[in-house]
Enzyme design. Structure first.
Site, PDB file in Angstrom:
ATOM      1  N   ALA A  71       0.832  -1.209   0.000  1.00 34.18           N
ATOM      2  CA  ALA A  71       0.000   0.000   0.000  1.00 34.18           C
ATOM      3  C   ALA A  71       0.866   1.258   0.000  1.00 34.18           C
ATOM      4  CB  ALA A  71      -0.921   0.002   1.215  1.00 34.18           C
ATOM      5  N   THR A  72       2.007   1.177   0.667  1.00 33.26           N
ATOM      6  CA  THR A  72       2.887   2.348   0.709  1.00 33.26           C
ATOM      7  C   THR A  72       3.319   2.756  -0.696  1.00 33.26           C
ATOM      8  OG1 THR A  72       3.684   1.825   2.934  1.00 33.26           O
ATOM      9  CG2 THR A  72       5.105   3.217   1.567  1.00 33.26           C
ATOM     10  N   ALA A 202      -2.068  -6.707   0.338  1.00 31.21           N
ATOM     11  CA  ALA A 202      -2.612  -8.064   0.496  1.00 31.21           C
ATOM     12  C   ALA A 202      -2.456  -8.594   1.914  1.00 31.21           C
ATOM     13  CB  ALA A 202      -1.920  -9.015  -0.481  1.00 31.21           C
ATOM     14  N   THR A 239       9.451  -6.813 -13.037  1.00 29.96           N
ATOM     15  CA  THR A 239       8.834  -8.128 -13.189  1.00 29.96           C
ATOM     16  C   THR A 239       7.847  -8.393 -12.060  1.00 29.96           C
ATOM     17  OG1 THR A 239      10.822  -8.970 -14.280  1.00 29.96           O
ATOM     18  CG2 THR A 239       9.323 -10.605 -13.328  1.00 29.96           C
ATOM     19  N   CYS A 328       4.765   0.853  12.394  1.00 30.00           N
ATOM     20  CA  CYS A 328       5.869   1.730  12.005  1.00 30.00           C
ATOM     21  C   CYS A 328       6.076   2.825  13.047  1.00 30.00           C
ATOM     22  CB  CYS A 328       5.625   2.331  10.627  1.00 30.00           C
ATOM     23  SG  CYS A 328       3.922   2.528  10.213  1.00 30.00           S
TER      24      CYS A 328
END
Ligand SMILES: Cc1ncc(COP(=O)(O)O)c(CNc2co[nH]c2=O)c1O
Length: 398
Positions: A71-72, A202, A239, A328
């Site tokens: 998400a970051t 996820a 990739t 965090c």
């Protein structure tokens, strides 16, 4: 007994998801961009995963979903992409967000401020929720983006996304929501809420760590954060982690089905309420922001006279994993920024404990955790040189 109650930080990978990922390490390991069979062999499950992601947030076929690392990255790609497109190369100068966003949003906005962008950080009310009318009040002709989270990672508070989306649509201002703490907990529908950009990870809904996504509504563009190969149609070079993408797709399907969301609202909410109400039997405890309008798995409780970090240590010694807020931020003893945003006093802002459940928690685990928490509070208050029972003082602290 071990009880994991920090699911807002990260979740266990669902065993079904893990099984789905395995073939893409030692059997179907080709590069999806290779033309030969070893690469093409990855495409069916990648396409299936992408379909699951579209279904999970009710994205239209013509919209885009870009696979990222988390998400970051997704949040930075939206905020910095808008900066390049609308501010550096356009006539916009301003971004609106809130005071209680995850550091990924706040730090990206602070960086833009360092580059001369005007950023409005909207305050939250005493329930920790932003009023949609505040967005309308601050939107200006030169506003490039509104970025407001769907649900808060510490309090679980759900924000008025539908109303904010209507305001942004009427004003012609792009709307981003960080849905990291909403997917798999409440229904997330980008069509019903006029969201233009949406970001997720996820590992918040029983998928693997290290993979996330950015939803981009048709007609909305973003200069890429990462340049290089033509993966994701040039929107995100590099990739693709096929195994993680496939895992995220299945995790999204499992977490957002009507049955799964009903289970969240039913069984998991009941376990959260049982845990919360048992803790509230302890004198001088408060649910930060109140009980209304929250994700069903989360509670942030202040326990007067008990430093949050001390509580975490005690719980950990007895096999219970919890947090004082965003991981965090958990390395330092800074007051919880979300609680500060409520205007709580400094003592209260150090006494928060966040407990966040998942579909893998059991009633037996919750009963055990209740016992451990009650014993920890009694022990820590007994050790405190400054704590004295003063029930009225705690209520006035919020
Ligand atoms: C609302 C929200 N947005 C973005 C992120 C970043 O996700 P990542 O890029 O996958 O790390 C998090 C992670 N929140 C937390 C991480 O640890 N405790 C938390 O509450 C979050 O809760």
């Amino acid at each position: 007994m071990e009880v994991y109650l920090d699911n807002n930080a990260t979740t266990m990978v669902d065993p079904k998801v893990f099984e789905e990922m395995k073939p893409f390490f030692i059997e179907k390991y080709g590069n999806p961009n290779s033309l030969h069979r070893f690469g093409a062999g990855t495409h069916p499950k990648m396409l299936e995963a992408l379909n699951y992601l579209y279904e999970g947030i009710n994205a239209a076929d013509e919209d885009d979903i870009v696979i990222t690392a988390n998400a970051t990255e997704s949040i930075n790609s939206v905020i910095k992409g808008i900066w390049v497109d609308k501010i550096l190369n356009g006539d916009k100068k301003h971004i609106i967000t809130s005071e209680v966003e995850h550091p990924a949003v706040t730090a990206a906005c602070k960086f833009l401020e360092s580059q001369g962008v005007a950023v409005t950080y909207l305050p939250v009310n005493e329930q920790g929720v932003l009023e949609a009318s505040a967005v309308k009040e601050y939107i200006k002709e030169d506003t490039a983006l509104v970025s407001i989270m769907w649900a808060n990672n510490e309090t679980g508070k759900i924000f008025p996304i539908k109303e904010i989306g209507q305001i942004c649509k009427a004003a012609g201002v792009p709307f981003h929501t960080d849905a990291t703490q909403a997917i798999g907990k409440v229904k997330v529908d980008v069509q019903d809420t006029n969201v233009d950009y949406l970001t997720f990870s996820a590992h918040k809904f029983h998928g693997p760590k290290g993979v996330g996504g950015t939803y981009i509504r048709k007609g909305y563009t973003l200069t890429p954060l990462l340049h290089g190969g033509e993966q994701m149609g040039g929107l995100r070079a590099g990739t693709v982690d096929v195994a993680s993408m496939v895992g995220m797709g299945l995790a999204m399907k499992l977490a957002t089905s009507p049955i799964a969301l009903a289970h969240e609202e039913g069984h998991i909410k009941r376990l959260r309420d049982k845990l919360e109400n048992a803790i509230l039997e302890i004198p001088e405890t408060i649910v930060i922001g109140g009980k209304e309008n929250r994700t069903p798995n989360t509670t942030l409780i202040s326990i007067r006279g008990v430093e949050g970090e001390s509580m975490l240590w005690d719980l950990n010694q007895n096999g219970v994993g919890a947090s004082t807020g965003s991981a965090c931020a958990s390395e330092d003893l800074e007051a919880n920024p979300v609680m500060n945003a409520f205007g709580s006093d400094s003592e209260l802002a150090h006494t928060g404990v966040r407990l966040s459940l998942s579909r893998f928690n059991t009633e037996e685990q919750i009963d055990y955790a209740i016992n451990v928490i009650k014993n920890a509070v009694e022990r820590l208050r007994g050790l405190s040189s400054s704590y004295a029972y003063a029930p009225e003082s705690h209520k006035s602290a919020l």
